[in-house]
Design a protein around this motif. Structure first.
Motif, PDB file in Angstrom:
ATOM      1  N   PHE A 192      65.694   5.265  78.182  1.00  0.00           N
ATOM      2  CA  PHE A 192      65.833   6.192  79.305  1.00  0.00           C
ATOM      3  C   PHE A 192      65.421   5.555  80.631  1.00  0.00           C
ATOM      4  O   PHE A 192      66.130   5.693  81.634  1.00  0.00           O
ATOM      5  N   VAL A 193      64.278   4.866  80.648  1.00  0.00           N
ATOM      6  CA  VAL A 193      63.770   4.321  81.907  1.00  0.00           C
ATOM      7  C   VAL A 193      64.748   3.329  82.538  1.00  0.00           C
ATOM      8  O   VAL A 193      65.130   3.495  83.707  1.00  0.00           O
ATOM      9  N   GLU A 215      56.407  12.155  78.371  1.00  0.00           N
ATOM     10  CA  GLU A 215      56.570  10.904  77.627  1.00  0.00           C
ATOM     11  C   GLU A 215      57.001   9.774  78.557  1.00  0.00           C
ATOM     12  O   GLU A 215      56.504   8.644  78.467  1.00  0.00           O
ATOM     13  N   VAL A 216      57.929  10.082  79.450  1.00  0.00           N
ATOM     14  CA  VAL A 216      58.393   9.070  80.407  1.00  0.00           C
ATOM     15  C   VAL A 216      57.261   8.675  81.345  1.00  0.00           C
ATOM     16  O   VAL A 216      57.100   7.497  81.696  1.00  0.00           O
ATOM     17  N   ALA A 217      56.439   9.644  81.741  1.00  0.00           N
ATOM     18  CA  ALA A 217      55.295   9.361  82.619  1.00  0.00           C
ATOM     19  C   ALA A 217      54.351   8.359  81.965  1.00  0.00           C
ATOM     20  O   ALA A 217      53.861   7.424  82.616  1.00  0.00           O
ATOM     21  N   HIS A 218      54.106   8.539  80.672  1.00  0.00           N
ATOM     22  CA  HIS A 218      53.243   7.593  79.956  1.00  0.00           C
ATOM     23  C   HIS A 218      53.914   6.219  79.851  1.00  0.00           C
ATOM     24  O   HIS A 218      53.243   5.184  79.979  1.00  0.00           O
ATOM     25  N   GLU A 219      55.214   6.209  79.626  1.00  0.00           N
ATOM     26  CA  GLU A 219      55.951   4.945  79.562  1.00  0.00           C
ATOM     27  C   GLU A 219      55.853   4.192  80.888  1.00  0.00           C
ATOM     28  O   GLU A 219      55.792   2.955  80.911  1.00  0.00           O
ATOM     29  N   LEU A 220      55.807   4.926  81.997  1.00  0.00           N
ATOM     30  CA  LEU A 220      55.712   4.324  83.326  1.00  0.00           C
ATOM     31  C   LEU A 220      54.266   4.023  83.725  1.00  0.00           C
ATOM     32  O   LEU A 220      54.014   3.564  84.846  1.00  0.00           O
ATOM     33  N   ASP A 221      53.326   4.330  82.812  1.00  0.00           N
ATOM     34  CA  ASP A 221      51.893   4.092  83.060  1.00  0.00           C
ATOM     35  C   ASP A 221      51.367   4.872  84.260  1.00  0.00           C
ATOM     36  O   ASP A 221      50.493   4.380  84.990  1.00  0.00           O
ATOM     37  N   LEU A 222      51.883   6.081  84.454  1.00  0.00           N
ATOM     38  CA  LEU A 222      51.342   6.931  85.509  1.00  0.00           C
ATOM     39  C   LEU A 222      49.946   7.402  85.111  1.00  0.00           C
ATOM     40  O   LEU A 222      49.623   7.497  83.924  1.00  0.00           O
ATOM     41  N   ASP A 223      49.134   7.696  86.098  1.00  0.00           N
ATOM     42  CA  ASP A 223      47.777   8.168  85.855  1.00  0.00           C
ATOM     43  C   ASP A 223      47.788   9.366  84.912  1.00  0.00           C
ATOM     44  O   ASP A 223      48.654  10.243  85.004  1.00  0.00           O
ATOM     45  N   GLU A 224      46.823   9.420  83.999  1.00  0.00           N
ATOM     46  CA  GLU A 224      46.738  10.515  83.027  1.00  0.00           C
ATOM     47  C   GLU A 224      46.675  11.872  83.714  1.00  0.00           C
ATOM     48  O   GLU A 224      47.235  12.863  83.233  1.00  0.00           O
ATOM     49  N   LEU A 225      45.992  11.928  84.864  1.00  0.00           N
ATOM     50  CA  LEU A 225      45.876  13.178  85.610  1.00  0.00           C
ATOM     51  C   LEU A 225      47.242  13.707  86.026  1.00  0.00           C
ATOM     52  O   LEU A 225      47.486  14.916  86.049  1.00  0.00           O
ATOM     53  N   VAL A 226      48.151  12.789  86.332  1.00  0.00           N
ATOM     54  CA  VAL A 226      49.509  13.175  86.709  1.00  0.00           C
ATOM     55  C   VAL A 226      50.350  13.462  85.466  1.00  0.00           C
ATOM     56  O   VAL A 226      51.037  14.488  85.383  1.00  0.00           O
TER      57      VAL A 226
END
Length: 305
Positions: free
Chosen positions: A7-8, A171-182
């Motif tokens: 997806f990314v 899931e995509v946010a985690h794949e992109l290594d976004l801050d856990e808070l976000v």
């Protein structure tokens, strides 16, 4: 479920293809949807992207400061103070769909103004699949879908997460290594606190809703709700000290859900509910009553308007 490995890169390629050598602005709210859209767009077009956060005055407590901190790595971030313009546009508006329409149009006008300054022809949004379903199905319009005005001064609107559900966006946010808070942030509606205020939106009711929502999110954190909120739903008589007050009624709501399409009201213990009502009535002198909403979705929606 979404395959983040494919997806990314596919989303990045799609954004590159759609925008090309042009500039774009991204409607950044700080929620996971717009944050993922921003990260994808930033990876795709880099300095061609101008992230724009519009402080509508309808946001959560401390939202603007958090946005500045979270997205400080984007040098082109613009924070627009539009509180007075939104409140003026909403003056006298009581119908929920009209509220959404007014907010959608005001958002677009703010972004058009910023796009002219950035010489941008494209708008990137964090619209997700449930937004489209509810808007197209006539349940309620979303400010970034059914709430958009008929005439928009952009060559194109790019929505890289338009086919994803909320859990897939995370899931995509985690794949992109976004801050856990976000990545794990509780959903917050695009029209903000305006749809947690029944009837006309005023500065007083917004402040009650903002402070009450802050209390609810703090007190219910251990329950890990999919969404928890407080809404100002009317007025009722109460007693504070030796004085009669005709204060606001605040309705508390906390639900469990997977994707927001359906939801179940959470069972909250009595002690916690009493602590919530004590804080809300104690910290807001013009609140006389707190109630807890036990309605599932359906028949209710998660938000009040």
């Amino acid at each position: 479920m979404v395959n983040t490995d494919t997806f990314v890169p596919d989303a990045v390629e799609e954004i590159e293809t759609e925008i090309g050598d042009e500039n774009a602005v991204i409607a950044l709210s700080g929620g996971v949807d717009s944050s993922v859209a921003a990260a994808l767009a930033y990876e795709a077009i880099g300095d061609q992207l101008t992230p724009v956060y519009v402080d509508t005055g309808l946001m959560r407590k401390g939202e603007t400061a958090q946005i500045r901190e979270t997205f400080s790595y984007m040098d082109s971030l613009r924070v627009v103070d539009a509180k007075d313009r939104f409140l003026e546009a909403l003056s006298g508006v009581t119908d929920p769909e009209e509220k959404r329409s007014v907010i959608g149009e005001q958002f677009i006008r703010e972004f058009e103004r910023e796009a002219r300054d950035a010489d941008a022809d494209f708008l990137v949004q964090g619209t997700i699949y449930p937004d489209r379903i509810e808007s197209e199905g006539g349940i309620k319009s979303h400010h970034n879908v059914g709430g958009l005005p008929d005439v928009v001064d952009f060559d194109g609107i790019v929505e890289p997460v338009r086919d994803l559900y909320k859990d897939e966006v995370r899931e995509v946010a985690h794949e992109l290594d976004l801050d856990e808070l976000v990545a794990e942030r509780m959903p917050f509606p695009g029209p903000g606190l305006a749809i947690r205020v029944i009837g006309e939106v005023t500065a007083e009711k917004l402040e009650v809703a903002r402070e009450s929502c802050h209390v609810v999110e703090e007190e219910l954190e251990e329950y890990e709700p999919w969404q928890a909120l407080a809404a100002v739903v009317g007025k009722a008589t109460g007693v504070k000290g030796d004085n009669r007050v005709h204060g606001w009624i605040v309705s508390v709501r906390s639900v469990e859900s997977r994707d927001g399409m359906t939801a179940r009201a959470q069972e909250i213990d009595w002690e916690t509910l009493q602590r919530i009502q004590s804080r809300i009535t104690g910290e807001n002198e013009n609140v006389s009553r707190v109630v807890y909403d036990v309605t599932h979705k359906p028949p209710a929606t998660i938000e009040y308007e």
